[in-house]
Design an enzyme around this catalytic site. Structure first.
Site, short mmCIF file in Angstrom:
data_model
loop_
_atom_site.label_atom_id
_atom_site.label_comp_id
_atom_site.label_asym_id
_atom_site.label_seq_id
_atom_site.Cartn_x
_atom_site.Cartn_y
_atom_site.Cartn_z
N ARG A 157 33.16 44.51 33.54
CA ARG A 157 32.93 44.91 32.16
C ARG A 157 32.87 43.71 31.21
NH1 ARG A 157 38.18 48.64 32.22
NH2 ARG A 157 37.50 48.74 34.38
N LYS A 193 42.79 41.44 45.01
CA LYS A 193 42.61 42.67 45.79
C LYS A 193 43.27 42.51 47.16
CE LYS A 193 38.14 44.13 43.95
NZ LYS A 193 38.56 45.35 43.26
N1 BES Z 1 34.06 45.83 41.71
C1 BES Z 1 35.15 46.66 41.40
C2 BES Z 1 34.82 48.15 41.47
C3 BES Z 1 34.45 48.70 42.82
C4 BES Z 1 35.39 49.40 43.54
C5 BES Z 1 33.19 48.59 43.31
C6 BES Z 1 35.07 49.95 44.76
C7 BES Z 1 32.86 49.12 44.55
C8 BES Z 1 33.79 49.82 45.26
C9 BES Z 1 35.65 46.36 39.99
O1 BES Z 1 35.47 45.08 39.53
C10 BES Z 1 37.11 46.60 40.04
O2 BES Z 1 37.79 45.84 40.64
N2 BES Z 1 37.53 47.67 39.42
C11 BES Z 1 38.91 48.01 39.39
C12 BES Z 1 39.23 48.21 37.95
C13 BES Z 1 40.67 48.27 37.64
C14 BES Z 1 41.32 46.93 37.79
C15 BES Z 1 40.80 48.74 36.24
C16 BES Z 1 39.09 49.27 40.19
O3 BES Z 1 38.22 50.14 40.14
O4 BES Z 1 40.07 49.37 40.92
MN MN Z 2 37.10 43.82 40.01
#
Ligand code: BES
Ligand code: MN
Ligand code: ZN
Length: 488
Positions: free
Chosen positions: A339, A266
């Site tokens: 997931r 990230k």
């Molecule tokens: N923990 C994140 C989701 C999240 C995003 C929680 C913002 C709280 C605030 C999750 O693990 C994630 O990284 N999701 C990605 C998924 C993508 C790679 C398909 C996302 O939502 O960008």
């Molecule tokens: Mn994630």
């Protein structure tokens, strides 16, 4: 905070809180207050009872010397009443003194619970690691005198107790989310659960890495591969002895103590990802509260806790991994890690506990935040009835859910040529639904499964902190839902 039932002839408090609704009785109520405390009636023209309106008044006596009229607004909802009280008590802590009473005699039991819940929450102190000492909120360790409707004595007391107990568990959930991942490691989360279980009489087992390997929780373990911290698979179980054959409810919470994204690392806003265990805070807070309330149910809570980190051993995009269910998963994006942990969590729950109702709770997708913003969690369910019930409960207590679809077309987007499924949709759209569909793939077609994507509501802005903080979303929602299930 403790509560002692009192009445005006026995009152010893110096400060009296008067939560007041803006309804047709307002003027009469204000005039009665003026007469009761020998005050000039001019204030009855000023105070309108609108939400969060505050009017301090001073009497010529000592018990009470100070009154605070607190506006609840017109036909206040549970959450409006709670927030009016929390906000008042939080911002006026220096004016409260150490002996406080509250008049709930003209407030219904539902709002009484909300009001007391708000007072309890107002004592939360977020300054976990500050070296300078902060004074406790005056209500924190104090007993408040409550004047209640004597015709409704028992229900009032039950509501007041529920407000306090809920607030305590919500504050625990705040702490879990607000701690950083160096402090709240998977092991520390397990320790928290153990201590809570011991204190409130429910069973908690925490499995370490070797045990998890033996159990075959392969998808979950893949997330932990790049981590310095050992995983902790937390299984908590509360079973009421008050009824034979209580309803069995399974809860699975996402417990990613920090989400760097893994190799798909990230960029902006990564520090918020200490909140990626918000689902586990909801689930653990709820089982704690259910145990405290001794609800006539059987609840199992599972948290596959780990962080998602970067390392030479970390799982790579394109890796094909196994899972507890036996199904294989092609990793497209290591940031879609939640997931993977849930896939094993729900499969383990179903195989070993066969719950009648299964709910997983997770800060799963940014897509759910982009869809619903910060004011509702995304709800997915295999059962329209269960969805309706969860939504109604959320509406009632002010933890909103909004249903999104689980069309089969979303599963088609998770097609893998080499494995049974991929962990990321092939199109950058409807990301909350493809994530939900992925989790559903591991539920063995459970007829009463619901998935709550709480990424937008678990952590956020509030008037109680300058930075984003834990919201405790789900603690009261799950508990109220479980209470309703138990009563049917
Ligand atoms: N923990 C994140 C989701 C999240 C995003 C929680 C913002 C709280 C605030 C999750 O693990 C994630 O990284 N999701 C990605 C998924 C993508 C790679 C398909 C996302 O939502 O960008
Ligand atoms: Mn994630
Ligand atoms: Zn995550």
């Amino acid at each position: 905070m403790k509560i002692k039932v009192s009445n005006y002839s026995n009152l010893t408090a110096n400060t009296l809180l008067l939560p007041i609704e803006n309804n047709k009785h307002l003027k009469k109520r204000l005039v009665a207050i003026a007469e009761q405390f020998g005050l000039n009636q001019s204030f009855t023209e000023d105070f309108t009872g609108k939400h969060k309106e505050i009017l301090p008044l001073y009497t010529n006596q000592n018990q009470p010397a100070k009154l605070f009229l607190i506006g609840l607004g017109n036909k206040p909802s549970f959450i409006k009443a709670r927030e009016a009280m929390r906000s008042f008590s939080f911002h006026n802590k220096n004016r409260l003194g150490d002996s406080v009473a509250i008049d709930l005699s003209s407030i219904n039991t539902n709002l009484s619970e909300a009001i007391i819940n708000g007072l309890e929450l107002s004592t939360y102190n977020i300054h976990l690691y500050q070296t300078s000492k902060h004074k406790n909120h005056p209500l924190k360790n104090n007993t408040i005198e409550a004047i209640i409707d004597e015709n409704n004595h028992d229900v009032s007391i039950t509501a007041i107790k529920k407000g306090i107990l809920t607030g305590e568990s919500q504050k625990e959930a705040f702490d879990l989310v607000n701690q950083d991942a160096g402090h709240l490691t998977p092991e520390a989360l397990g320790k928290w659960a153990k201590a809570s279980g011991k204190k409130y009489g429910y069973d908690v087992k925490v499995y370490g890495k070797e045990a998890i390997e033996e159990m075959g929780l392969k998808a979950y373990l893949a997330v932990n591969r790049g981590s310095e911290f050992a995983p902790a698979f937390i299984v908590a179980e509360y079973k009421s002895k008050a009824v034979s054959n209580p309803k069995k409810i399974g809860l699975v919470g996402k417990g990613v103590t920090f989400d760097t994204g893994g190799l798909n690392i990230k960029t902006a806003g990564m520090h918020y990802m200490k909140s990626d265990m918000g689902g586990s805070a909801a689930v653990l807070g709820a089982i704690e509260l259910v145990a405290k309330l001794q609800l006539p149910v059987h609840v199992i809570a599972i948290i596959p806790a780990t962080d998602n980190c970067v390392d030479a051993l970390a799982v790579r995009p394109s890796d094909v991994i196994g899972s507890y269910s036996g199904k294989t998963i092609e990793i497209i994006d290591t940031d879609a890690e939640g997931r993977l942990t849930l896939a094993d969590g729900v499969a383990y729950m179903i195989k070993n506990y066969k719950p009648e109702i299964l709910i997983d709770v997770a800060t799963l997708t940014g897509a759910s935040v982009r869809t619903l913003g910060y004011h509702a969690g995304a709800l997915f369910s295999s059962s329209p009835k269960l969805a309706k019930q969860l939504k109604a409960t959320g509406e009632r207590i002010g933890e909103r859910l909004w249903e999104l679809p689980l069309y089969d077309e979303f599963l088609a987007e998770l097609h893998s040529d080499v494995a049974d499924i991929t962990n990321l949709g092939s199109r950058p759209m409807a990301g909350a639904s493809t994530a939900a569909k992925f989790v559903q793939f591991f539920t063995n077609e459970h007829p009463n499964w619901a998935h709550l994507d709480i990424a937008g509501v678990a952590f956020g802005d509030s008037e109680y902190s300058k930075q984003k903080a834990g919201k405790g979303f789900g603690v009261n929602l799950l508990t109220e839902f479980i209470k309703e299930v138990a009563s049917k």
